[in-house]
Design a protein around this motif. Sequence first.
Motif, mmCIF file in Angstrom:
data_model
loop_
_atom_site.group_PDB
_atom_site.id
_atom_site.type_symbol
_atom_site.label_atom_id
_atom_site.label_comp_id
_atom_site.label_asym_id
_atom_site.label_seq_id
_atom_site.Cartn_x
_atom_site.Cartn_y
_atom_site.Cartn_z
ATOM 1 N N VAL A 19 40.021 34.678 62.247
ATOM 2 C CA VAL A 19 38.911 34.787 61.307
ATOM 3 C C VAL A 19 39.307 35.668 60.126
ATOM 4 C CG1 VAL A 19 37.113 34.389 63.027
ATOM 5 C CG2 VAL A 19 37.856 36.717 62.562
ATOM 6 N N ASN A 20 38.626 35.448 59.020
ATOM 7 C CA ASN A 20 38.853 36.223 57.808
ATOM 8 C C ASN A 20 37.624 37.067 57.514
ATOM 9 O OD1 ASN A 20 41.297 34.825 57.488
ATOM 10 N ND2 ASN A 20 40.324 33.254 56.238
ATOM 11 N N PHE A 21 37.844 38.251 57.013
ATOM 12 C CA PHE A 21 36.740 39.097 56.562
ATOM 13 C C PHE A 21 36.187 38.520 55.267
ATOM 14 C CE2 PHE A 21 38.703 42.039 59.457
ATOM 15 C CZ PHE A 21 37.677 42.843 59.895
ATOM 16 N N ASP A 22 34.865 38.553 55.130
ATOM 17 C CA ASP A 22 34.202 38.196 53.877
ATOM 18 C C ASP A 22 33.972 39.479 53.092
ATOM 19 O OD1 ASP A 22 33.941 35.427 54.460
ATOM 20 O OD2 ASP A 22 32.211 35.870 55.727
ATOM 21 N N TYR A 23 33.897 39.359 51.783
ATOM 22 C CA TYR A 23 33.659 40.539 50.940
ATOM 23 C C TYR A 23 32.354 40.395 50.182
ATOM 24 C CZ TYR A 23 34.078 44.201 47.492
ATOM 25 O OH TYR A 23 33.835 45.303 46.725
ATOM 26 N N TYR B 99 34.123 44.604 53.241
ATOM 27 C CA TYR B 99 34.706 43.535 54.049
ATOM 28 C C TYR B 99 34.032 43.498 55.418
ATOM 29 C CZ TYR B 99 38.311 43.080 50.529
ATOM 30 O OH TYR B 99 38.971 42.859 49.350
ATOM 31 N N THR B 100 33.478 42.345 55.772
ATOM 32 C CA THR B 100 32.739 42.221 57.034
ATOM 33 C C THR B 100 32.977 40.868 57.692
ATOM 34 O OG1 THR B 100 30.753 41.318 55.977
ATOM 35 C CG2 THR B 100 30.845 43.716 56.252
ATOM 36 N N ILE B 101 32.756 40.857 59.001
ATOM 37 C CA ILE B 101 32.647 39.631 59.787
ATOM 38 C C ILE B 101 31.326 39.757 60.524
ATOM 39 C CG2 ILE B 101 33.557 38.295 61.726
ATOM 40 C CD1 ILE B 101 36.337 39.425 60.981
ATOM 41 N N TYR B 102 30.425 38.816 60.302
ATOM 42 C CA TYR B 102 29.087 38.861 60.894
ATOM 43 C C TYR B 102 28.893 37.658 61.811
ATOM 44 C CZ TYR B 102 24.061 38.269 61.341
ATOM 45 O OH TYR B 102 22.806 38.077 61.850
ATOM 46 N N ARG B 103 28.296 37.896 62.973
ATOM 47 C CA ARG B 103 27.918 36.799 63.867
ATOM 48 C C ARG B 103 26.592 37.139 64.532
ATOM 49 N NH1 ARG B 103 31.644 35.080 61.546
ATOM 50 N NH2 ARG B 103 33.312 33.714 62.228
ATOM 51 N N SER B 104 25.768 36.121 64.702
ATOM 52 C CA SER B 104 24.530 36.309 65.458
ATOM 53 C C SER B 104 24.827 36.033 66.928
ATOM 54 C CB SER B 104 23.420 35.397 64.941
ATOM 55 O OG SER B 104 23.809 34.052 65.048
ATOM 56 N N LEU B 105 24.015 36.616 67.792
ATOM 57 C CA LEU B 105 24.161 36.426 69.232
ATOM 58 C C LEU B 105 23.117 35.434 69.709
ATOM 59 C CD1 LEU B 105 24.624 40.161 70.206
ATOM 60 C CD2 LEU B 105 26.383 38.390 70.240
ATOM 61 N N ASN B 106 23.568 34.393 70.364
ATOM 62 C CA ASN B 106 22.652 33.379 70.864
ATOM 63 C C ASN B 106 23.059 33.008 72.283
ATOM 64 O OD1 ASN B 106 20.749 31.418 71.129
ATOM 65 N ND2 ASN B 106 21.770 29.950 69.774
ATOM 66 N N PRO B 107 22.301 33.408 73.272
ATOM 67 C CA PRO B 107 20.998 34.072 73.180
ATOM 68 C C PRO B 107 21.170 35.557 72.878
ATOM 69 C CG PRO B 107 21.587 33.778 75.480
ATOM 70 C CD PRO B 107 22.668 33.105 74.659
ATOM 71 N N ASN B 108 20.078 36.186 72.475
ATOM 72 C CA ASN B 108 20.086 37.618 72.224
ATOM 73 C C ASN B 108 20.457 38.357 73.500
ATOM 74 O OD1 ASN B 108 19.155 37.061 69.681
ATOM 75 N ND2 ASN B 108 17.068 37.694 70.072
ATOM 76 N N TYR C 124 33.480 45.675 60.506
ATOM 77 C CA TYR C 124 33.765 46.165 59.155
ATOM 78 C C TYR C 124 35.238 46.531 59.021
ATOM 79 C CZ TYR C 124 28.704 46.901 59.088
ATOM 80 O OH TYR C 124 27.343 46.730 59.167
ATOM 81 N N ALA C 125 35.789 46.319 57.832
ATOM 82 C CA ALA C 125 37.110 46.820 57.481
ATOM 83 C C ALA C 125 36.945 47.617 56.193
ATOM 84 C CB ALA C 125 38.099 45.681 57.283
ATOM 85 N N GLY C 126 37.467 48.818 56.184
ATOM 86 C CA GLY C 126 37.374 49.674 54.999
ATOM 87 C C GLY C 126 38.596 50.557 54.918
ATOM 88 N N GLY C 127 38.758 51.211 53.819
ATOM 89 C CA GLY C 127 39.913 52.088 53.671
ATOM 90 C C GLY C 127 39.828 52.918 52.426
ATOM 91 N N TYR D 266 45.664 42.450 56.858
ATOM 92 C CA TYR D 266 44.686 43.147 57.700
ATOM 93 C C TYR D 266 43.280 42.544 57.598
ATOM 94 C CZ TYR D 266 48.323 46.628 58.236
ATOM 95 O OH TYR D 266 49.502 47.265 58.527
ATOM 96 N N LEU D 267 43.127 41.542 56.729
ATOM 97 C CA LEU D 267 41.808 40.947 56.491
ATOM 98 C C LEU D 267 41.733 39.462 56.833
ATOM 99 C CD1 LEU D 267 41.161 42.554 52.980
ATOM 100 C CD2 LEU D 267 40.281 43.326 55.194
#
Length: 175
Positions: free
Chosen positions: A43-47, A53-62, A114-117, A127-128
């Motif tokens: 996967v790639n980080f979105d900006y 820089y983030t990678i987001y996913r929802s949890l299904n089911p919660n 999150y990726a930061g620096g 790294y992203l």
Amino acid sequence: MKKAFVYLTVLFSVIFTSCIGPQGMPGDTGYSAESEVFELRNVNFDYNAIDGYTIYRSLNPNIYASDNILIYRMSSTINAQTPIWQSIPRTLFLGNNEELDYDFDFSKQDFTIYAGGNFNLSTMPVYLTNQTFRIVIIPGYFSNKSAQKKVDFSDYNAVVKAYHIQESKVKQLSN
């Protein structure tokens, strides 16, 4: 004979009403007391300007509010069958006083990595991009047991062993 029948009836009633299914079988609510592992592969980080820089996913089911999430990043491999997992949060010291941080947060509905620096991360896309993460969900039921057995949560293999996680049951999350 009547007494024996009554005793046997009571005994069978107690046995059959107090039985539970095998550990990890979902109950009426669909809740499972098994730990689960999900993998985000390549996967790639979105900006974005607000979160970086983030990678987001929802949890299904919660997941339940009492559950916990651990996240590990594949930092390297020994061979094709032996990945090396590093727990997050993690700070990588890259030289020239450059530091790269991986971190995450989660709720019962989603998680974000999150990726930061302290430098422009776009100058080091290695790294992203094409990153692989393991997301381990530990039900609150097991979280309470951890006080009895000490688990090194920074060690992916120790977590897998302690919570009886089978590599063959790791589920892939879509990119």
